[in-house]
Design an enzyme around this catalytic site. Sequence first.
Site, PDB file in Angstrom:
ATOM      1  N   PHE A 105     -96.149 -52.855  54.395  1.00  0.00           N
ATOM      2  CA  PHE A 105     -94.774 -52.339  54.330  1.00  0.00           C
ATOM      3  C   PHE A 105     -94.489 -51.425  53.136  1.00  0.00           C
ATOM      4  O   PHE A 105     -93.448 -50.779  53.079  1.00  0.00           O
ATOM      5  CB  PHE A 105     -93.733 -53.475  54.366  1.00  0.00           C
ATOM      6  CG  PHE A 105     -93.801 -54.292  55.623  1.00  0.00           C
ATOM      7  CD1 PHE A 105     -93.362 -53.783  56.834  1.00  0.00           C
ATOM      8  CD2 PHE A 105     -94.349 -55.577  55.614  1.00  0.00           C
ATOM      9  CE1 PHE A 105     -93.450 -54.520  58.006  1.00  0.00           C
ATOM     10  CE2 PHE A 105     -94.444 -56.328  56.782  1.00  0.00           C
ATOM     11  CZ  PHE A 105     -93.994 -55.791  57.983  1.00  0.00           C
ATOM     12  N   ASP A 113    -100.223 -53.782  61.059  1.00  0.00           N
ATOM     13  CA  ASP A 113    -101.338 -52.968  60.571  1.00  0.00           C
ATOM     14  C   ASP A 113    -100.765 -51.876  59.674  1.00  0.00           C
ATOM     15  O   ASP A 113     -99.546 -51.701  59.608  1.00  0.00           O
ATOM     16  CB  ASP A 113    -102.170 -52.402  61.736  1.00  0.00           C
ATOM     17  CG  ASP A 113    -101.433 -51.376  62.587  1.00  0.00           C
ATOM     18  OD1 ASP A 113    -100.185 -51.430  62.659  1.00  0.00           O
ATOM     19  OD2 ASP A 113    -102.099 -50.521  63.200  1.00  0.00           O
ATOM     20  N   HIS A 140     -89.994 -58.350  64.307  1.00  0.00           N
ATOM     21  CA  HIS A 140     -90.507 -57.375  63.336  1.00  0.00           C
ATOM     22  C   HIS A 140     -89.364 -56.489  62.836  1.00  0.00           C
ATOM     23  O   HIS A 140     -88.424 -56.218  63.585  1.00  0.00           O
ATOM     24  CB  HIS A 140     -91.578 -56.513  64.030  1.00  0.00           C
ATOM     25  CG  HIS A 140     -92.410 -55.715  63.100  1.00  0.00           C
ATOM     26  ND1 HIS A 140     -92.013 -54.492  62.621  1.00  0.00           N
ATOM     27  CD2 HIS A 140     -93.630 -55.958  62.547  1.00  0.00           C
ATOM     28  CE1 HIS A 140     -92.953 -54.014  61.817  1.00  0.00           C
ATOM     29  NE2 HIS A 140     -93.938 -54.884  61.752  1.00  0.00           N
ATOM     30  N   TYR A 182     -99.388 -48.427  57.892  1.00  0.00           N
ATOM     31  CA  TYR A 182     -98.712 -47.213  58.367  1.00  0.00           C
ATOM     32  C   TYR A 182     -99.777 -46.186  58.749  1.00  0.00           C
ATOM     33  O   TYR A 182    -100.800 -46.063  58.077  1.00  0.00           O
ATOM     34  CB  TYR A 182     -97.834 -46.627  57.264  1.00  0.00           C
ATOM     35  CG  TYR A 182     -96.664 -47.482  56.844  1.00  0.00           C
ATOM     36  CD1 TYR A 182     -95.718 -47.928  57.768  1.00  0.00           C
ATOM     37  CD2 TYR A 182     -96.484 -47.823  55.503  1.00  0.00           C
ATOM     38  CE1 TYR A 182     -94.631 -48.690  57.367  1.00  0.00           C
ATOM     39  CE2 TYR A 182     -95.392 -48.589  55.090  1.00  0.00           C
ATOM     40  CZ  TYR A 182     -94.471 -49.021  56.028  1.00  0.00           C
ATOM     41  OH  TYR A 182     -93.391 -49.769  55.627  1.00  0.00           O
TER      42      TYR A 182
END
Length: 219
Positions: A72, A59, A181, A61
Amino acid sequence: MRFKDIAQAEFQKDYYKKLHDFVENEYKHKTIFPPKQNIFRALNLCDYDDVKVVILGQDPYHELHQANGLAFSVSPGVRVPPSLVNIYKELHNDLNTTIPNHGDLTKWAKQGVLLLNNVLTVEQGRANSHAGIGWETFTLNIVKALNEREKPLVFILWGNNARAKKQYIDTSRHLVLESAHPSPLSASRGFFGSRPFSKANQFLVKNGIEPIDWQIENI
């Protein structure tokens, strides 16, 4: 087909109407990221037929000024978040790129890298706070639509939320690269050393598709 058409079809569905009402209300009463006009930025920068690689995150930041609608990525002038620091480290180790002085991944998006989060909005300071309200259905239907494409593409799935979508991808046609991740909590458990960037490019070249120039230049 275009993402606009796929999205319009989703907008008519009951689940999306509920999701839309919830998100509208959240934006009115709380601090929600990304800015409303950037919710669908990933889909606007890179259309359906142009996608070569899908990078699926969790999801947006959740700190001030970070989320900009691309998974990202952060806008120039914003400190590079820890997950992206690790992505840059892996990219450097994989392709010997230089590590840039900013976190803006727009260059990737414009080449056909769909930087899509599993969930497209978040409340400030509360990671994954908009999970389970309907975004997962929306993004799954984007993935399913891409899966139907004749032209092969690469799905890069980082973390359990993203990896859950693997079952909807035809791996006889498309390449799926999955790992932990890139966040500091899990990067050492299989993200580092996974070499997704070179593997993606090898697959594209093998299928007669122009590879991605992964090097992000300094500004």
